[in-house]
Design an enzyme around this catalytic site. Structure first.
Site, mmCIF file in Angstrom:
data_model
loop_
_atom_site.group_PDB
_atom_site.id
_atom_site.type_symbol
_atom_site.label_atom_id
_atom_site.label_comp_id
_atom_site.label_asym_id
_atom_site.label_seq_id
_atom_site.Cartn_x
_atom_site.Cartn_y
_atom_site.Cartn_z
ATOM 1 N N ARG A 176 9.153 -32.062 43.192
ATOM 2 C CA ARG A 176 9.952 -31.044 42.494
ATOM 3 C C ARG A 176 11.436 -31.402 42.522
ATOM 4 O O ARG A 176 11.864 -32.242 43.314
ATOM 5 C CB ARG A 176 9.755 -29.676 43.178
ATOM 6 C CG ARG A 176 8.309 -29.195 43.146
ATOM 7 C CD ARG A 176 8.068 -28.084 44.138
ATOM 8 N NE ARG A 176 8.215 -28.543 45.520
ATOM 9 C CZ ARG A 176 8.142 -27.776 46.590
ATOM 10 N NH1 ARG A 176 7.926 -26.490 46.458
ATOM 11 N NH2 ARG A 176 8.283 -28.278 47.804
ATOM 12 N N LYS A 223 -1.539 -30.576 61.077
ATOM 13 C CA LYS A 223 -2.719 -30.526 61.966
ATOM 14 C C LYS A 223 -3.986 -31.005 61.289
ATOM 15 O O LYS A 223 -4.880 -31.537 61.937
ATOM 16 C CB LYS A 223 -2.916 -29.123 62.539
ATOM 17 C CG LYS A 223 -2.905 -28.015 61.511
ATOM 18 C CD LYS A 223 -1.600 -27.284 61.577
ATOM 19 C CE LYS A 223 -1.372 -26.512 60.301
ATOM 20 N NZ LYS A 223 -0.155 -25.756 60.310
ATOM 21 N N VAL A 239 0.392 -28.121 66.760
ATOM 22 C CA VAL A 239 -0.287 -27.025 67.473
ATOM 23 C C VAL A 239 0.764 -26.088 68.068
ATOM 24 O O VAL A 239 1.703 -26.546 68.715
ATOM 25 C CB VAL A 239 -1.179 -27.559 68.624
ATOM 26 C CG1 VAL A 239 -1.893 -26.406 69.326
ATOM 27 C CG2 VAL A 239 -2.183 -28.575 68.115
ATOM 28 N N ILE A 286 5.955 -23.943 70.117
ATOM 29 C CA ILE A 286 5.612 -23.962 71.556
ATOM 30 C C ILE A 286 5.382 -25.395 72.021
ATOM 31 O O ILE A 286 4.595 -26.114 71.415
ATOM 32 C CB ILE A 286 4.305 -23.187 71.835
ATOM 33 C CG1 ILE A 286 4.368 -21.779 71.271
ATOM 34 C CG2 ILE A 286 3.983 -23.162 73.312
ATOM 35 C CD1 ILE A 286 3.025 -21.045 71.339
ATOM 36 N N ASP A 322 -7.690 -23.446 60.316
ATOM 37 C CA ASP A 322 -6.431 -23.898 60.918
ATOM 38 C C ASP A 322 -6.551 -23.906 62.448
ATOM 39 O O ASP A 322 -6.175 -24.889 63.109
ATOM 40 C CB ASP A 322 -5.293 -22.969 60.452
ATOM 41 C CG ASP A 322 -3.960 -23.352 61.050
ATOM 42 O OD1 ASP A 322 -3.364 -24.340 60.595
ATOM 43 O OD2 ASP A 322 -3.520 -22.662 61.992
ATOM 44 N N LYS A 345 -6.547 -27.135 65.248
ATOM 45 C CA LYS A 345 -5.674 -27.161 66.432
ATOM 46 C C LYS A 345 -6.481 -27.333 67.717
ATOM 47 O O LYS A 345 -6.059 -28.068 68.616
ATOM 48 C CB LYS A 345 -4.823 -25.884 66.472
ATOM 49 C CG LYS A 345 -3.795 -25.857 65.329
ATOM 50 C CD LYS A 345 -3.171 -24.489 65.183
ATOM 51 C CE LYS A 345 -2.101 -24.485 64.092
ATOM 52 N NZ LYS A 345 -1.691 -23.112 63.739
ATOM 53 N N GLY A 348 6.128 -20.521 61.310
ATOM 54 C CA GLY A 348 7.439 -20.164 60.757
ATOM 55 C C GLY A 348 8.319 -21.393 60.648
ATOM 56 O O GLY A 348 8.133 -22.385 61.368
HETATM 57 N N1 HSE Z 1 -0.564 -21.120 59.103
HETATM 58 C C1 HSE Z 1 -0.323 -21.522 60.440
HETATM 59 C C2 HSE Z 1 -0.364 -20.294 61.334
HETATM 60 C C3 HSE Z 1 1.014 -22.191 60.509
HETATM 61 O O1 HSE Z 1 -0.326 -19.181 60.810
HETATM 62 O O2 HSE Z 1 -0.461 -20.431 62.540
HETATM 63 C C4 HSE Z 1 1.312 -22.865 61.797
HETATM 64 O O3 HSE Z 1 0.408 -23.875 62.108
#
Ligand code: HSE
Length: 404
Positions: free
Chosen positions: A44, A100, A127, A131, A196, A200, A298
């Site tokens: 983009r 991930k 992950v 943190i 997701d 992880k 975030g």
């Molecule tokens: N979509 C993932 C979550 C983003 O909400 O944890 C961070 O890995």
């Protein structure tokens, strides 16, 4: 001077650009030299961006520029991201990522390639968002035999569950809020269906147990089946519903890894992990239990972890820093067939009907009971098959494991 190229100017990539340039001086002190953002790759156009002059559309520009030392891959997915990561490592550049999906599916291959090329492949942000967990697990806890890892690994679903519990918001409205806040994946089904969290737990299991566990080997259930009634019944038992990823080392050396909602007792610190926060508990044979807590998704929290990896590479230029583990196989992971637990059961049945199926169970009450259903927590630990056999005569039940 160390030069960096960012691949993908989405939520995380733009956060990395902001943190790298916004904290330039303090980062330079920590990295023993200046880290310059040289390129940003995106299909983009961003004419109004403060980084407008840095955009390129062709990865070959980055690949063939000998000045680029570190490639930050924040494209996501396992297509272009895999191709570019392989090519960057082949070209002798270190790669740092928050991806991930890529690490869970191709981590073994990519860490091997990084070793061969004498460069780094780091993925602290993959992950737990901001943190620190990958480095503590691989370095600070290295003296331990890890026995179990379990935790809240997905910020979006934790946000949704928290909003449902606290304010009675519907699932869809809570998901919309999470998307508006930039927590959710591009395709939110990866969050709400548990994929997701699955990726992880695969990454954590590989580091903790030394063998690659593939996402296809991990039974995965998300939160789309969790209702406000379940949330309410759980509350009456002093418990919260949380989506957990779990990896347990078994005596035969295999790893039992899975993702599923659980009822967590309010006395467990994980019950207090709310909103977008993640909490990860690790049990080692020497340290006992240790817990990691913080913002799991975030823009800036994730960028914080990515930039820390960039600093780490810059500080150790010329020395290899690739985590590694053994390849996976059919004998590495086992499902949950023989994992017994207590269960929460909600069934379309009278109290007597439920008690007839599970005589010793603890019945649960709801503030607004519809009258057509009942819920309980089993007294004994049962495998899923044993439980289903007992419930064979009842229709429409929802089953959730209790974390004891
Ligand atoms: N979509 C993932 C979550 C983003 O909400 O944890 C961070 O890995």
């Amino acid at each position: 001077m160390v030069n960096v190229a960012i691949l993908g100017f989405g939520t995380v990539g733009s956060g990395v650009a902001e943190v790298l340039t916004g904290h330039e001086n303090s980062i330079a002190r920590k990295a023993d030299g200046l880290i310059r953002l040289k390129y940003i790759l995106d299909v983009r156009d961003f004419p109004d961006s403060p980084f407008a002059g840095k955009f390129v559309k062709d990865f070959a520009v980055i690949e063939n520029d000998p000045e680029v030392d570190i490639v930050v891959e924040t494209i996501g997915g396992a297509k272009a991201a895999l191709d570019f990561t392989r090519r960057a490592l082949e070209a002798g550049k270190s790669v740092v990522t928050s991806n991930k999906e890529l690490v869970a599916s191709h981590g073994y291959e990519l860490t091997q390639l990084a070793r061969e090329k004498g460069v780094c492949y780091l993925f602290e942000a993959s992950v737990g968002g901001g943190i620190p967990i990958i480095r503590p697990l691989s370095q600070c806890l290295a003296a331990n035999e890890i026995l179990e890892i379990y935790g809240i690994l997905n910020g979006t679903t934790n946000y949704i569950l928290t909003r449902m519990i606290r304010t009675g918001l519907t699932f869809d409205a809570a998901l919309q809020e999470a998307q508006d806040n930039g927590y959710a994946e591009r395709d939110p089904s990866a969050d709400v269906e548990g994929h997701d969290a699955c990726r992880k737990i695969c990454i954590l299991a590989a580091i903790a147990f030394g063998r690659h566990i593939y996402p296809e080997q991990v039974p995965t259930q998300g939160i789309t089946g969790v209702t406000l009634a379940d949330v309410d019944y759980a509350e009456s038992a002093g418990k919260k519903i949380k989506l957990l990823g779990r990896a347990i080392r078994r005596e035969d050396g295999r790893v039992c890894a899975y993702v599923a909602p659980h009822l967590v007792d309010q006395s467990n610190p994980l019950a207090g992990v709310e909103d977008v926060f993640n909490g990860i508990s690790v049990r080692g044979d020497a340290i006992g239990d240790v817990m990691f807590y913080g913002r799991g998704a975030g823009k800036l929290p994730t960028a914080s972890a990515v930039v820390a990896d960039v600093i780490d590479v810059a500080r150790n230029m010329g020395s290899r820093k690739a985590l590694s583990w053994e390849p996976g196989g059919e004998d590495t992971a086992c499902g949950t067939d023989d994992l017994a637990s207590r269960w929460y059961v909600r069934a379309k049945a009278s109290v007597d009907g439920l008690r007839a199926a599970l005589p010793d169970c603890k019945l649960l009450a709801r503030r607004e009971s519809g009258g057509e259903e009942s819920a309980c927590i089993t007294a004994q630990e049962l495998t899923r098959a044993e439980l289903e056999e007992k419930l064979a005569g009842l229709e429409q039940h929802s089953l959730i494991r209790v974390l004891d």
